[in-house]
Write an enzyme that holds these catalytic residues in place. Sequence first.
Site, PDB file in Angstrom:
ATOM      1  N   HIS A 111       0.859  -1.188   0.000  1.00  0.00           N
ATOM      2  CA  HIS A 111       0.000   0.000   0.000  1.00  0.00           C
ATOM      3  C   HIS A 111       0.895   1.237   0.000  1.00  0.00           C
ATOM      4  O   HIS A 111       1.942   1.246   0.615  1.00  0.00           O
ATOM      5  CB  HIS A 111      -0.902   0.007   1.253  1.00  0.00           C
ATOM      6  CG  HIS A 111      -2.068   0.914   1.113  1.00  0.00           C
ATOM      7  ND1 HIS A 111      -1.990   2.258   1.364  1.00  0.00           N
ATOM      8  CD2 HIS A 111      -3.329   0.674   0.710  1.00  0.00           C
ATOM      9  CE1 HIS A 111      -3.165   2.814   1.131  1.00  0.00           C
ATOM     10  NE2 HIS A 111      -4.001   1.885   0.740  1.00  0.00           N
ATOM     11  N   ASP A 122      -7.981  -5.334   0.061  1.00  0.00           N
ATOM     12  CA  ASP A 122      -8.479  -6.209  -1.012  1.00  0.00           C
ATOM     13  C   ASP A 122      -8.161  -7.675  -0.794  1.00  0.00           C
ATOM     14  O   ASP A 122      -8.701  -8.541  -1.484  1.00  0.00           O
ATOM     15  CB  ASP A 122      -7.886  -5.748  -2.355  1.00  0.00           C
ATOM     16  CG  ASP A 122      -8.383  -4.365  -2.710  1.00  0.00           C
ATOM     17  OD1 ASP A 122      -7.568  -3.433  -2.749  1.00  0.00           O
ATOM     18  OD2 ASP A 122      -9.598  -4.216  -2.875  1.00  0.00           O
TER      19      ASP A 122
HETATM   20  C1  SDX Z   1      -6.259  -0.033  -2.897  1.00  0.00           C
HETATM   21  O1  SDX Z   1      -4.485   4.518  -2.170  1.00  0.00           O
HETATM   22  C2  SDX Z   1      -5.380   3.878  -1.506  1.00  0.00           C
HETATM   23  O2  SDX Z   1      -5.737   4.224  -0.408  1.00  0.00           O
HETATM   24  C3  SDX Z   1      -5.951   2.677  -2.223  1.00  0.00           C
HETATM   25  C4  SDX Z   1      -6.972   1.849  -1.417  1.00  0.00           C
HETATM   26  C5  SDX Z   1      -8.225   2.637  -1.145  1.00  0.00           C
HETATM   27  O3  SDX Z   1      -8.922   2.279  -0.192  1.00  0.00           O
HETATM   28  O4  SDX Z   1      -8.556   3.544  -1.959  1.00  0.00           O
HETATM   29  O5  SDX Z   1      -6.382   1.454  -0.190  1.00  0.00           O
HETATM   30  C6  SDX Z   1      -7.400   0.608  -2.193  1.00  0.00           C
HETATM   31  O6  SDX Z   1      -6.014   0.280  -4.039  1.00  0.00           O
HETATM   32  C7  SDX Z   1      -5.383  -1.007  -2.149  1.00  0.00           C
HETATM   33  C8  SDX Z   1      -4.167  -1.511  -2.995  1.00  0.00           C
HETATM   34  C9  SDX Z   1      -4.682  -2.634  -3.914  1.00  0.00           C
HETATM   35  N1  SDX Z   1      -3.630  -2.970  -4.905  1.00  0.00           N
HETATM   36  C10 SDX Z   1      -2.997  -4.151  -4.843  1.00  0.00           C
HETATM   37  O7  SDX Z   1      -3.140  -5.005  -3.956  1.00  0.00           O
HETATM   38  C11 SDX Z   1      -2.056  -4.386  -6.035  1.00  0.00           C
HETATM   39  C12 SDX Z   1      -0.712  -4.881  -5.503  1.00  0.00           C
HETATM   40  N2  SDX Z   1      -0.060  -3.784  -4.792  1.00  0.00           N
HETATM   41  C13 SDX Z   1       0.901  -2.993  -5.533  1.00  0.00           C
HETATM   42  O8  SDX Z   1       0.537  -2.746  -6.866  1.00  0.00           O
HETATM   43  C14 SDX Z   1       1.368  -1.766  -4.744  1.00  0.00           C
HETATM   44  O9  SDX Z   1       1.663  -2.188  -3.481  1.00  0.00           O
HETATM   45  C15 SDX Z   1       0.469  -0.539  -4.650  1.00  0.00           C
HETATM   46  C16 SDX Z   1       0.032  -0.071  -5.990  1.00  0.00           C
HETATM   47  C17 SDX Z   1      -0.703  -0.832  -3.808  1.00  0.00           C
HETATM   48  C18 SDX Z   1       1.310   0.557  -3.991  1.00  0.00           C
HETATM   49  O10 SDX Z   1       2.288   0.898  -4.872  1.00  0.00           O
HETATM   50  P1  SDX Z   1       3.333   2.089  -4.521  1.00  0.00           P
HETATM   51  O11 SDX Z   1       2.964   2.841  -3.314  1.00  0.00           O
HETATM   52  O12 SDX Z   1       3.559   2.876  -5.760  1.00  0.00           O
HETATM   53  O13 SDX Z   1       4.570   1.317  -4.080  1.00  0.00           O
HETATM   54  P2  SDX Z   1       5.636   0.794  -5.090  1.00  0.00           P
HETATM   55  O14 SDX Z   1       4.950   0.215  -6.287  1.00  0.00           O
HETATM   56  O15 SDX Z   1       6.647   1.877  -5.286  1.00  0.00           O
HETATM   57  O16 SDX Z   1       6.264  -0.431  -4.264  1.00  0.00           O
HETATM   58  C19 SDX Z   1       7.331  -0.204  -3.386  1.00  0.00           C
HETATM   59  C20 SDX Z   1       8.213  -1.432  -3.574  1.00  0.00           C
HETATM   60  C21 SDX Z   1       8.571  -1.691  -5.041  1.00  0.00           C
HETATM   61  O17 SDX Z   1       9.815  -2.333  -5.053  1.00  0.00           O
HETATM   62  P3  SDX Z   1      11.126  -1.398  -5.399  1.00  0.00           P
HETATM   63  O18 SDX Z   1      10.831  -0.708  -6.725  1.00  0.00           O
HETATM   64  O19 SDX Z   1      11.197  -0.386  -4.240  1.00  0.00           O
HETATM   65  O20 SDX Z   1      12.263  -2.356  -5.443  1.00  0.00           O
HETATM   66  O21 SDX Z   1       7.483  -2.602  -3.139  1.00  0.00           O
HETATM   67  C22 SDX Z   1       7.294  -3.477  -4.236  1.00  0.00           C
HETATM   68  C23 SDX Z   1       7.528  -2.685  -5.509  1.00  0.00           C
HETATM   69  O22 SDX Z   1       8.034  -3.524  -6.536  1.00  0.00           O
HETATM   70  N3  SDX Z   1       5.906  -3.944  -4.174  1.00  0.00           N
HETATM   71  C24 SDX Z   1       5.517  -5.201  -4.396  1.00  0.00           C
HETATM   72  C25 SDX Z   1       4.137  -5.194  -4.168  1.00  0.00           C
HETATM   73  N4  SDX Z   1       3.737  -3.967  -3.846  1.00  0.00           N
HETATM   74  C26 SDX Z   1       4.840  -3.191  -3.861  1.00  0.00           C
HETATM   75  N5  SDX Z   1       6.212  -6.319  -4.761  1.00  0.00           N
HETATM   76  C27 SDX Z   1       5.471  -7.435  -4.881  1.00  0.00           C
HETATM   77  N6  SDX Z   1       4.140  -7.527  -4.676  1.00  0.00           N
HETATM   78  C28 SDX Z   1       3.439  -6.424  -4.321  1.00  0.00           C
HETATM   79  N7  SDX Z   1       2.135  -6.505  -4.105  1.00  0.00           N
END
Ligand code: SDX
Length: 439
Positions: A316, A374
Site C-alpha cells: 500500500h 483487497d
Molecule cells: C487499494 O491509495 C489507496 O488508499 C488505495 C486503497 C483505497 O482504499 O482507496 O487502499 C485501495 O487500491 C489497495 C491496494 C490494492 N492494490 C494491490 O493489492 C495491487 C498490488 N499492490 C501494488 O501494486 C502496490 O503495493 C500498490 C500499488 C498498492 C502501492 O504501490 P506504490 O505505493 O507505488 O509502491 P511501489 O509500487 O513503489 O512499491 C514499493 C516497492 C517496489 O519495489 P522497489 O521498486 O522499491 O524495489 O514494493 C514493491 C515494488 O516492486 N511492491 C511489491 C508489491 N507492492 C509493492 N512487490 C510485490 N508484490 C506487491 N504486491
Amino acid sequence: MASDKATVDSAKSMTLTDGASGESIEMQVLQGTVGPEVVDIRKLYGQTGRFTYDPGFVSTASCESAITYIDGDEGVLLYRGYPIDELAENSDFPEVCYLLLYGELPLKAEKDKFVHNITYHSMLHEQLQRFFQGFRRDAHPMAIMCGVVGALSAFYHDSTDINDEHQRMVASHRLIAKMPTIAAMAYKYSIGQPFAYPRNDLTYAEDFLHMMFSVPAEEYKVSPTLAKAMDKIFILHADHEQNASTSTVRLAGSSGANPFACIAAGIACLWGPAHGGANEAVLNMLEEIGSVDRIPEFVNKAKDKDDPFRLFGFGHRVYKNHDPRATVLRKSCHEVLDELGVRDEPLLELAMELERIALEDEYFVEKKLYPNVDFYSGIILRAMGIPTSMFTVLFALARTTGWVAQWNEMIGDPTQKIGRPRQLYTGATQRTYVPVDKR
Ligand code: SDX
C-alpha cells in the site's frame, strides 16, 4: 470545506537555497490537526521559475481535507476522527455515510431523516433500463457502471448545478441511493435475470442483497448474517483520503463537471488492478496459485524485478503496517465462512498460508508489504455468492460515499481552483516542419 482553523500557519518555515546562485526562498510550514506537516510551495514557481517534481504524488498533498485520516505507520484509519474498527463494530453504513458527508454522527432524528431520503431515492428513472440493453451480456459490470452512472446526468438535470448547495446534496443522496440499484442491475443483466426493484422496507445492505439475488418466482429471505457482513464491507470501503480514484473525482470536479460525470470518472479509475480492481485480481491470483505448494513460486515471481507480477492484495502506498481494514475483514471472513458452513473454504486456507509465508519473507518484511483491504474482501464476497466480476463494483458502490463527501468538500471550498499539474518536458525542442518528399 475543511475549516481554516485546522490549517495552522505555524511559525515554522523551510528555506530552499539554490546551490549555484546561493539565492534562497523561504516557504511556510503548515500544520494540520494531526499527521505530517506540509511545506506550502504555492509561490515556488512564481519566485524561482522552477516546479517541484513528484510523479505519483508520493510526497505531495493535493488538498486540505477534514474527512479521513490515515496513519500508515500505526495502521490507523479515522473517518471524521472515529477509528474504522469502532465504526465497523458499532455503526452501520447509512450512519457512516451521514458521518462522512456531514462531519458528525447523526442524532436519531437526523439519521431517520437521512435514511428516509436515501431509501426514497433508490429507484432509477425507468428509461435507464434501456442503457443496459445496449451492452453485451458478457460486458464487465464495471464497464456498465461507468456508462450508466455517467448517463445519470442526462436524467437528473435538477441536481447538476454545482454552485447550488442544495442541488449538490440532492445529487449526493441520489448517487449514494442509486449505486446499489445500478450495481444489482448490472449483475442481473449479466445473468439474464429480470431486474429487481428496490424495497423501502429493507435496510441499505439488505435491499442490495435482495436486488442481487431475489427472483420473481419465489420469496427471497435476506440472511441477517450476510446483510451484516455486507454492511461492514461497505463501511470499510467508504473512504480513504486522496487515493487514486478520489483524486480523479476531485480533479474532474475542479473543472466544474457535474457530480454524476465526476463519480463515473472515479469508477473508471477504481477499476484498475493496482487500485480497486485488486480484489478481483486477488481471487484470480489465488485460483491461479491453486495449492499451498505453489505459493513459493508466486512469491518468488512477485520478488523478481524482471517479472511484472505483483502479489495482489499486498502492499500500500500509505500503510507500512497492517491495513486496519484487512484486520477487520480477516476476522469477518472467519465469521461469515463459519456461518455459511464453508469453514474449510480452500481459498481461505490458501490465502492464510500465503499471508503467513509472505509476512515471513524478508523481501516483504523489508518493503513493509502487508495484506491490504483487497486481500480478504474477495474471499468473503465469493463465499456470499457475489461473482468475482462484481467485486470492484461493490468497492465502487461503497466508495461513492467517500467520493461525494470529498467532492462536496472541494466544491464548497471557496479557495479551490481547477487542478492543472505542470511537467518536466524531455521531448524535442522547437523544429521546422519537413514535407514528406523531403524527409
Ligand atoms: C487499494 O491509495 C489507496 O488508499 C488505495 C486503497 C483505497 O482504499 O482507496 O487502499 C485501495 O487500491 C489497495 C491496494 C490494492 N492494490 C494491490 O493489492 C495491487 C498490488 N499492490 C501494488 O501494486 C502496490 O503495493 C500498490 C500499488 C498498492 C502501492 O504501490 P506504490 O505505493 O507505488 O509502491 P511501489 O509500487 O513503489 O512499491 C514499493 C516497492 C517496489 O519495489 P522497489 O521498486 O522499491 O524495489 O514494493 C514493491 C515494488 O516492486 N511492491 C511489491 C508489491 N507492492 C509493492 N512487490 C510485490 N508484490 C506487491 N504486491
